[in-house]
Write a protein that holds these residues in place. Structure first.
Motif, PDB file in Angstrom:
ATOM      1  N   LYS A 104     -15.051   9.372  -9.557  1.00  0.00           N
ATOM      2  CA  LYS A 104     -14.178  10.683  -9.534  1.00  0.00           C
ATOM      3  C   LYS A 104     -14.832  11.348  -8.084  1.00  0.00           C
ATOM      4  CE  LYS A 104     -11.711  11.911 -12.495  1.00  0.00           C
ATOM      5  NZ  LYS A 104     -11.681  13.009 -13.403  1.00  0.00           N
ATOM      6  N   SER A 105     -13.952  11.764  -7.521  1.00  0.00           N
ATOM      7  CA  SER A 105     -14.052  12.495  -6.229  1.00  0.00           C
ATOM      8  C   SER A 105     -13.795  13.824  -6.151  1.00  0.00           C
ATOM      9  CB  SER A 105     -13.441  11.388  -4.898  1.00  0.00           C
ATOM     10  OG  SER A 105     -14.437  10.399  -4.703  1.00  0.00           O
ATOM     11  N   ASN A 106     -14.471  14.561  -5.365  1.00  0.00           N
ATOM     12  CA  ASN A 106     -14.058  15.986  -5.201  1.00  0.00           C
ATOM     13  C   ASN A 106     -14.393  16.331  -3.659  1.00  0.00           C
ATOM     14  OD1 ASN A 106     -13.543  18.725  -5.157  1.00  0.00           O
ATOM     15  ND2 ASN A 106     -14.975  19.399  -6.790  1.00  0.00           N
ATOM     16  N   GLY A 107     -13.675  16.160  -2.746  1.00  0.00           N
ATOM     17  CA  GLY A 107     -13.880  16.513  -1.332  1.00  0.00           C
ATOM     18  C   GLY A 107     -15.193  15.587  -1.081  1.00  0.00           C
ATOM     19  N   ARG A 108     -16.340  15.875  -0.603  1.00  0.00           N
ATOM     20  CA  ARG A 108     -17.465  15.149   0.041  1.00  0.00           C
ATOM     21  C   ARG A 108     -18.391  14.617  -1.334  1.00  0.00           C
ATOM     22  NH1 ARG A 108     -20.843  17.800   2.041  1.00  0.00           N
ATOM     23  NH2 ARG A 108     -20.106  19.820   1.870  1.00  0.00           N
ATOM     24  N   TYR A 109     -17.880  15.110  -2.434  1.00  0.00           N
ATOM     25  CA  TYR A 109     -18.729  14.736  -3.773  1.00  0.00           C
ATOM     26  C   TYR A 109     -17.938  13.545  -4.249  1.00  0.00           C
ATOM     27  CZ  TYR A 109     -20.823  19.345  -3.012  1.00  0.00           C
ATOM     28  OH  TYR A 109     -21.500  20.234  -2.606  1.00  0.00           O
ATOM     29  N   THR A 110     -18.748  12.602  -4.652  1.00  0.00           N
ATOM     30  CA  THR A 110     -18.135  11.277  -5.452  1.00  0.00           C
ATOM     31  C   THR A 110     -19.079  11.045  -6.502  1.00  0.00           C
ATOM     32  OG1 THR A 110     -17.036  10.453  -3.538  1.00  0.00           O
ATOM     33  CG2 THR A 110     -17.393   8.887  -5.303  1.00  0.00           C
ATOM     34  N   ALA A 111     -18.648  11.139  -7.728  1.00  0.00           N
ATOM     35  CA  ALA A 111     -19.609  10.706  -8.939  1.00  0.00           C
ATOM     36  C   ALA A 111     -18.981   9.364  -9.553  1.00  0.00           C
ATOM     37  CB  ALA A 111     -19.435  11.834  -9.846  1.00  0.00           C
ATOM     38  N   THR A 112     -20.047   8.499  -9.911  1.00  0.00           N
ATOM     39  CA  THR A 112     -19.806   7.315 -10.668  1.00  0.00           C
ATOM     40  C   THR A 112     -20.352   7.395 -11.886  1.00  0.00           C
ATOM     41  OG1 THR A 112     -21.782   6.275  -9.677  1.00  0.00           O
ATOM     42  CG2 THR A 112     -19.928   6.207  -8.451  1.00  0.00           C
TER      43      THR A 112
END
Lengths: 113, 114
Positions: free
Chosen positions: B57-65
């Motif tokens: 899941k991405s939120n701008g420059r943040y990507t969580a896995t």
């Protein structure tokens, strides 16, 4: 920005005083929470509320008490403050349990002398 | 015992560099995992949320896995900025009770230097 407000932001007070930390939200959320957070440590749930006239104790035992007379207002009270109560207190609210984000206030940093 | 462990405890990187923060959990049964950003003196702000069926899941420059099999999550920050300096907290919700209890990690303190 979530509309949840805590006052005061900082409080330094002497032992034995009665303290009330205020928390208000304008989102109409039923669920509200109080957390205690010490530096470098995880948040600990100390109180929560399902809605008006509902209050429950959280995971961490606390000498504080809470009330929920209005949906938007969830104050926390310490009847007689002690140095061990020194900590940061964060209030949060959410529309539902779990799946919806908890919106946090900016906290009250409490120091008991 | 349900737990959430984050690593590293603290991290210093230079502006413009990428970094990855780790979260391991033992919470079961699992409902969702959320990453929060907490600026100094402020309350946590939600960055991403992932359920069991989502693995990124991405939120701008943040990507969580999320790897629900190994019970691990990571938060990748791309092209870091000075404003990324904050504590990043991993929070796991269980679905084993009506409360939907939240388990908080201690956070990773990220410092971005110019």
């Amino acid at each position: 920005e979530a509309d949840i407000y805590q006052t005061p932001r900082y409080l330094v007070i002497g032992t034995g005083k009665k303290i009330t930390l205020e928390c208000s939200q304008t989102m109409g959320h039923d669920k509200m929470y109080w957390y205690q957070q010490d530096p470098g440590m995880e948040l600990h749930l100390i109180h929560y509320s399902y809605g008006v006239n509902s209050t429950e104790k959280g995971d961490l035992s606390s000498e504080s008490t809470v009330s929920r007379i209005r949906t938007e207002h969830f104050p926390l009270t310490l009847e007689s403050a002690r140095p061990s109560h020194t900590s940061q207190y964060l209030c949060a609210s959410s529309a539902t349990w779990g799946s919806q984000p908890q919106h946090f206030g900016d906290g009250t940093r409490l120091s008991i002398l | 015992k349900n737990q959430v462990e984050q690593s590293p405890q603290s991290l210093i990187i230079l502006e413009g560099k990428n970094c990855t923060l780790q979260c391991n959990y033992t919470v079961s049964p699992f409902s969702n995992l959320r990453w929060y950003k907490q600026d100094t003196g402020r309350g946590p702000v939600s960055l991403t949320i992932m359920t069991f069926s989502e693995n990124t899941k991405s939120n701008g420059r943040y990507t969580a896995t999320l790897d629900a099999d190994t019970k691990q999550s990571s938060l990748h920050i791309t092209a870091s900025q000075l404003s990324d300096s904050a504590s990043y907290i991993c929070v796991v919700t269980d679905r084993g009770s009506t409360l939907g209890r939240l388990y908080f990690g201690r956070g990773t303190q990220l410092t971005v230097w110019p």
